[in-house]
Design a protein around this motif. Structure first.
Motif, short mmCIF file in Angstrom:
data_model
loop_
_atom_site.label_atom_id
_atom_site.label_comp_id
_atom_site.label_asym_id
_atom_site.label_seq_id
_atom_site.Cartn_x
_atom_site.Cartn_y
_atom_site.Cartn_z
N ILE A 41 0.84 -1.21 0.00
CA ILE A 41 0.00 0.00 0.00
C ILE A 41 0.87 1.25 0.00
N LEU A 42 1.87 1.30 0.87
CA LEU A 42 2.72 2.49 0.93
C LEU A 42 3.56 2.66 -0.34
N THR A 43 4.02 1.58 -0.93
CA THR A 43 4.79 1.68 -2.16
C THR A 43 3.91 2.22 -3.29
N LEU A 44 2.69 1.73 -3.39
CA LEU A 44 1.79 2.24 -4.42
C LEU A 44 1.44 3.70 -4.18
N LEU A 45 1.25 4.09 -2.92
CA LEU A 45 1.00 5.50 -2.62
C LEU A 45 2.21 6.35 -2.95
N GLY A 46 3.40 5.83 -2.71
CA GLY A 46 4.60 6.57 -3.04
C GLY A 46 4.79 6.76 -4.52
N ILE A 47 4.31 5.80 -5.32
CA ILE A 47 4.45 5.90 -6.77
C ILE A 47 3.35 6.77 -7.38
N PHE A 48 2.10 6.55 -6.98
CA PHE A 48 0.98 7.17 -7.68
C PHE A 48 0.36 8.36 -6.97
N ALA A 49 0.49 8.48 -5.66
CA ALA A 49 -0.19 9.56 -4.93
C ALA A 49 0.68 10.83 -4.93
N ASP A 50 0.13 11.86 -4.32
CA ASP A 50 0.85 13.13 -4.19
C ASP A 50 2.09 12.90 -3.32
N LYS A 51 3.22 13.34 -3.78
CA LYS A 51 4.49 13.07 -3.09
C LYS A 51 4.65 13.90 -1.81
N ALA A 52 4.06 15.05 -1.72
CA ALA A 52 4.12 15.93 -0.54
C ALA A 52 5.56 16.20 -0.11
N TYR A 53 6.37 16.64 -1.09
CA TYR A 53 7.78 16.90 -0.81
C TYR A 53 7.98 18.04 0.19
N ASP A 54 7.06 19.00 0.20
CA ASP A 54 7.24 20.12 1.13
C ASP A 54 7.08 19.69 2.59
N LYS A 55 6.35 18.62 2.85
CA LYS A 55 6.16 18.14 4.22
C LYS A 55 7.28 17.21 4.69
N THR A 56 7.98 16.59 3.75
CA THR A 56 8.97 15.57 4.12
C THR A 56 10.41 15.97 3.82
N GLY A 57 10.63 17.19 3.41
CA GLY A 57 12.00 17.64 3.13
C GLY A 57 12.54 17.06 1.84
N ASN A 58 11.73 17.06 0.78
CA ASN A 58 12.11 16.56 -0.55
C ASN A 58 12.46 15.07 -0.55
#
Length: 110
Positions: A41-58
């Motif tokens: 589930i997390l791998t698919l979210l990491g590939i297809f969902a919004d990356k949210a780089y501003d929340k995680t420090g790129n």
């Protein structure tokens, strides 16, 4: 003089074919399957969902956490396959004990 390594060990011919393992009921299989499900589930979210780089420090946190969970899941399932839990053949049956009540058996006349 007797061999110290041959004290109470059964002969190899006696133990072959009688080895009973925990199989699917081994807790490591359940843990591995659950971590694997979360990892997918997390791998698919990491590939297809919004990356949210501003929340995680790129960093794509979902993708990396999913991959780590998949690796840990493979380790648990591999561990269960390589080192299975052997269920002993001779287990004493439990008798009715008044200090440990168990469900009562119904008479076979019903």
């Amino acid at each position: 003089m007797s061999d110290p390594h041959d004290l109470d060990a059964p002969a190899p011919s006696e133990t072959q074919g009688r080895r009973h393992t925990a199989g699917a009921f081994d807790i490591r299989n359940f843990i591995g399957a659950l971590l694997g499900l979360y990892g997918v589930i997390l791998t698919l979210l990491g590939i297809f969902a919004d990356k949210a780089y501003d929340k995680t420090g790129n960093v794509n946190a979902n993708l990396y956490a999913g991959i780590v969970l998949l690796v840990i899941s493979a380790a648990f399932i591999g561990w269960a396959r390589l080192r299975p839990i052997i269920v002993p053949e001779h287990i004493e049956p439990t008798h009715e004990d008044p200090t440990r009540p168990a469900p009562r058996r119904r008479p076979s006349g019903h």
